[in-house]
Each structure stands twice: as C-alpha cells, then as structure tokens.
Design a protein around this motif. Structure first.
Motif, mmCIF file in Angstrom:
data_model
loop_
_atom_site.group_PDB
_atom_site.id
_atom_site.type_symbol
_atom_site.label_atom_id
_atom_site.label_comp_id
_atom_site.label_asym_id
_atom_site.label_seq_id
_atom_site.Cartn_x
_atom_site.Cartn_y
_atom_site.Cartn_z
ATOM 1 N N LEU A 120 0.817 -1.215 0.000
ATOM 2 C CA LEU A 120 0.000 0.000 0.000
ATOM 3 C C LEU A 120 0.854 1.270 0.000
ATOM 4 C CD1 LEU A 120 -2.698 -1.085 2.618
ATOM 5 C CD2 LEU A 120 -3.080 -0.739 0.169
ATOM 6 N N GLY A 121 2.180 1.089 0.123
ATOM 7 C CA GLY A 121 3.066 2.244 0.103
ATOM 8 C C GLY A 121 3.649 2.627 1.439
ATOM 9 N N ASP B 200 1.153 1.880 18.308
ATOM 10 C CA ASP B 200 0.679 2.150 16.953
ATOM 11 C C ASP B 200 1.878 2.603 16.129
ATOM 12 O OD1 ASP B 200 -0.455 3.044 14.615
ATOM 13 O OD2 ASP B 200 -1.992 4.272 15.572
ATOM 14 N N ILE B 201 2.260 1.813 15.120
ATOM 15 C CA ILE B 201 3.445 2.145 14.330
ATOM 16 C C ILE B 201 3.082 2.628 12.926
ATOM 17 C CG2 ILE B 201 4.981 0.645 15.635
ATOM 18 C CD1 ILE B 201 4.688 -1.445 13.396
ATOM 19 N N GLY B 202 1.812 2.928 12.709
ATOM 20 C CA GLY B 202 1.419 3.546 11.449
ATOM 21 C C GLY B 202 1.003 2.588 10.358
ATOM 22 N N ILE B 203 0.654 1.364 10.715
ATOM 23 C CA ILE B 203 0.124 0.437 9.715
ATOM 24 C C ILE B 203 -1.322 0.841 9.412
ATOM 25 C CG2 ILE B 203 -0.587 -1.944 9.275
ATOM 26 C CD1 ILE B 203 1.756 -2.874 10.954
ATOM 27 N N PRO B 204 -1.639 1.146 8.158
ATOM 28 C CA PRO B 204 -3.009 1.559 7.847
ATOM 29 C C PRO B 204 -4.001 0.418 8.036
ATOM 30 C CG PRO B 204 -1.732 1.282 5.836
ATOM 31 C CD PRO B 204 -0.767 1.138 6.966
ATOM 32 N N ALA B 205 -5.209 0.770 8.416
ATOM 33 C CA ALA B 205 -6.246 -0.251 8.602
ATOM 34 C C ALA B 205 -6.478 -1.054 7.334
ATOM 35 C CB ALA B 205 -7.547 0.408 9.056
ATOM 36 N N ALA B 206 -6.221 -0.440 6.184
ATOM 37 C CA ALA B 206 -6.406 -1.125 4.906
ATOM 38 C C ALA B 206 -5.502 -2.337 4.764
ATOM 39 C CB ALA B 206 -6.158 -0.150 3.752
ATOM 40 N N ALA B 207 -4.379 -2.365 5.472
ATOM 41 C CA ALA B 207 -3.464 -3.500 5.373
ATOM 42 C C ALA B 207 -4.083 -4.772 5.954
ATOM 43 C CB ALA B 207 -2.153 -3.189 6.087
ATOM 44 N N GLU B 208 -5.043 -4.594 6.856
ATOM 45 C CA GLU B 208 -5.768 -5.746 7.384
ATOM 46 C C GLU B 208 -7.067 -5.978 6.626
ATOM 47 O OE1 GLU B 208 -5.822 -7.037 11.425
ATOM 48 O OE2 GLU B 208 -4.968 -5.122 12.081
ATOM 49 N N ARG B 209 -7.683 -4.907 6.184
ATOM 50 C CA ARG B 209 -8.996 -5.014 5.543
ATOM 51 C C ARG B 209 -8.894 -5.555 4.119
ATOM 52 N NH1 ARG B 209 -14.313 -5.146 7.221
ATOM 53 N NH2 ARG B 209 -15.693 -3.884 5.925
#
Length: 475
Positions: A17-18, A196-205
């Motif tokens: 995701l970048g 929280d290390i900045g992993i976007p929720a989209a990485a799980e979704r």
C-alpha cells in the motif's frame, strides 16, 4: 489480537500500500525508545541485546533516539550475517555515527554489562520453541540481571501464534508490542504496551501479497474431490484443473457416467469417477460421502450440478452428513442455509446467489460488507461473495479483495476460484484460504487483461495461476 503469522502478512500488505517495512521499523524503534524513557531517567545505562532479524533492527533504531542515555548495542552474530537489508542499514547507521556497538560471535564470549535497562531484541514473532545458542546464554544472563527488561514486540522464546513461552525464554518486565496484541501476552507477568506504528487499517482489511504468502503452498499436497457435472460439464473440469494448478497433488471429479467422458476430455490430468444416473441422486450421494470421508479430501460441491429436485435432495443429504472441509459453489449454494452440518464450509456465491441464500441483495458488495459479515455469522460458515470487489468473511473477520477485471465476467472464473480455494485449504485456515484464493484468481485475470481485456477464457485463468502463486513478481 493478531498472531505473528498474520502480522507478517499485514506488514507485507502495508508495504504494497506504500508504507514500507523500513518506515514501520523507524516507528517501532521510536516506540521502544519511549518505553525505555518511561522506566529510566536520562543518563541511565541501557544495554540492547539484538538478533540478526528485524526485531534487532527495531532496537538499532531505538538506540538513535536515546542519545541522552548510556547505550551499548550487542549484536548476537556477525554484522555481515544480519538477515534483512533494512536491519543491516540501521546497524550500519549506528556504526558510522560512532555508537557503542559490539558483535558477539560466540556464546562463550557473551558478558552482559551492568545496566539499568536491558532491551531484549533477539528473536521476533517468526521463531518459537526453546532458545538455542547464543540466545540461550544471553537470555539466562538477562533474566539474572538486576535490571528492568524491556522486550521488543515479544520476549525472546515466546510463540506469537500460540501464546506459549519457552522454558529458557526471556522473562520481561515490559513488552512493547506493535500494531496489536499477540496471543498469550496478557498472561505474562509483564507490563504490555501496544504501540501504533502507522500500519493503515487497509493493510488488514484489503487482501494483499501478505495474504497470498500466508496461504501459499510449499509443495504439492491434497486431492480435492469435485462433485459436479450433469447438465454442465465445463464447470467441474475447470474447478479440478484450477486445483491442480494451485498445488493439488491430484484432482478427482465425481460425475454422471453420461458426461464423464466429456469431462475427461477437458484434460488428461483429471481423474474422473463416473456414477450411474444422469444427475446426482441421494443414492449416489451416500457413496460419494463415504469416499470423501474415507480419504479426508477437501470437497468442491456444486459446479455444473444443476437444480433437479433429486440433485437438491442429494446435496442436502451430503452436506448434512459430511464432517470435513468443503467449498460450496453454484447450484449447491441455496441448500446451505437450511442444512445443519458439522462440515467446515466455504460458500462462494456471486451477488445473485448471495441474495438467494438470504444474504444482502447489493450491487456493491464492498459497501455491504458489514451485512455480509452478519449473514456469515448467522450462517456459521465462511462466505466469499464474488463481485467487482470480493468480500470474504467468517462472521467475525472480514477482508476485501480488490483484484480482478471486468473481463472475468466470462463464464467459468467462479469455478476456477472454487478450485483454487480448495487447493489452498489444504495449507491454510478457511478464511485465509478463501481470501488468498480470491486474490490469486483475480490477479490471474488482471495479468491476462494486460494483453486481452475481454478476450481471455476461464481456461486461460487456470494456466496463469502458477505464475501468480509462485512467480517472481509483486502480487
């Protein structure tokens, strides 16, 4: 809560995701430094004991945020053997900047300096079991030290998938774990902080390359048993061929003898087992059930079966008695909501089939993901709803696969999906197999669409599957 295996998949998805792992390592190291500041005042003596993986890399970063402390970093092993590029870069940064760094090349040479805080960054979430040298000696000295022990992500020797702790593992006072809690950490006698290390929720979704890696087979295994055919012959053949391309050792197709020869004609690799009658009947279903249970195969039921009354009764009878794993597709789907079964089912309806099963009637499946999740919870099975965006849910966890192309509206791609999922189900949990299967099938279509947007067939998707699963490219 997230397992170590799933965490690795989320990391890979974040990179796609970048948000690269190097950026996440910087955030992780900063979080570790904050934890150290919380337990010791500036000027305190801090010793970092680091391994050669990314867990050690996180600690190398932490050292740069502790300039007002007296920090020594001990690397267990030689620097040239550090396992990842980003960890090597962060070690090199410490060396070039003149930080106190030392390589420990033999466990007999390990001597933990006196300190106020010792940071355990030896082993991360990918390793479990009793510690081996030099980590075993280091852990023993860490546990014996009169210092506060801060563990990076998990204490070394802790199994982040099952929550077990090795007998000779590190006994941490504080744990700084990343993104989400890991199973079993709450049972430790330690203060656990989730950073929280900045992993976007989209990485799980959203399903990504990490999900494919999590479900990817490491060899050929499994013999999916496709129960299909009757009015239609191509569907069961495509499902079986897709399973073979996605790692199955063998693929069997049970079909009426009237069409068995035609199904066999689709590929010499198929093993077709004919039975009397023109369609599946309850009498035949008993025999097929016995075969499936005896060999403990993953079943694919539905492709090309048709909707004759006796076939519907046969499907109901089979599912009611079956206790294994099955991918339910096409004409068998409408039976599932009214059947009580001990089987583990993955249902793969398209939008119309989902509505007929009693799920939401929605053009945009992703927008209806919460409703589909609720439907799956009521159903008690995994649902892989196929659309422009696929929704995969077990009623508690939901993922969305955005792979695919309009060209996949061609008939048969749903059958290939069923075969892929069946093959992956030999290696992965149902939700993971379904999510990865949807992504792999969709990417295969995307690759074909690069040269022939609307000109490819489902059989072309089958041929593309190995390149998606094992090819050297970004998926």
């Amino acid at each position: 809560m997230i397992t170590g295996e799933r965490m690795a998949a989320v990391d890979a998805n974040a990179a796609a995701l970048g948000v690269p792992r190097k950026q996440l390592m910087e955030s992780s190291g900063h979080a570790v430094a904050r934890a150290i500041r919380a337990v010791a005042d500036p000027g305190a003596r801090v010793v970092i004991v680091a391994g050669r993986g990314n867990n050690g890399g996180d600690a190398f970063v932490a050292a740069r945020f502790l300039d007002d402390y007296d920090v020594t970093t001990l690397l267990l092993g030689r620097a040239e053997l550090i396992g990842t590029e980003i960890a090597r870069e962060n070690w090199a940064a410490l060396e070039r900047a003149g930080y106190d760094t030392r390589e420990i090349t033999d466990s007999s040479g390990f001597d933990l300096p006196d300190c106020d805080v010792v940071v355990d960054a030896m082993l991360g979430t990918g390793i479990s079991g009793d510690l081996r040298e030099p980590a075993a000696t280091a852990a023993a000295e860490i546990n014996a030290a009169d210092a506060t022990v801060v563990a990076v992500d998990i204490p070394s020797g802790f199994d982040a998938n099952r929550g077990n702790h090795a007998a000779n593992g590190v006994e941490a006072d504080r744990v700084v774990t990343f993104h989400d809690a890991k199973p079993g950490l709450a049972n430790l006698d330690a203060d656990v902080t989730v950073a929280d290390i900045g992993i976007p929720a989209a990485a799980e979704r959203f399903v990504g390359p990490g999900d494919i890696a999590l479900a990817r087979p490491d060899g050929r295994e499994g013999r999916p048993y496709v129960i299909g055919g009757g009015p239609y012959t191509g569907a069961p053949a495509l499902a079986a061929q897709a399973a073979l391309r996605a790692s199955a050792e063998l693929a069997f197709v049970a079909a009426p003898d009237a069409v068995a020869g035609e199904i066999q004609g689709y590929g010499e690799d198929l093993i077709v087992q004919p039975y009397e009658n023109d369609v599946l009947t309850p009498a035949v279903a008993d025999d097929l059930l016995e075969t499936a249970e005896r060999y403990d195969d993953v079943v694919v039921i539905g492709p090309g079966l048709g909707t004759a009354d006796e076939t519907r009764r046969a499907v109901r009878q089979f599912l009611a008695s079956y206790t294994g794993q099955a991918v339910v597709d096409a004409d068998a789907l409408e039976i599932v909501p009214s059947v009580e079964t001990d089987a583990t089912l993955i249902c793969t309806p398209n939008r119309a089939e989902l509505a007929r099963m009693g799920g939401p009637d929605a053009d945009d499946l992703a927008a209806a993901a919460d409703e589909i999740e609720s439907f799956a919870a009521e159903l008690g099975h995994v649902v892989l709803a196929k659309g422009a965006n696929d929704v995969i849910t077990d009623g508690e966890r939901t993922r969305i696969s955005r792979s695919g192309t309009p060209g996949m509206k061609v008939g048969g791609t749903g059958d290939t999906l069923a075969g892929v999922v069946a093959a992956l189900l030999e290696h992965a949990e149902p939700l993971e197999a379904a999510a990865a299967g949807a992504q792999v099938n969709g990417i295969a279509g995307e690759r074909l669409a690069e040269t022939q947007e609307f000109g490819f067939l489902a059989s072309d998707v089958v041929e593309e599957l190995p390149a998606v699963l094992w090819g050297d490219h970004d998926v």
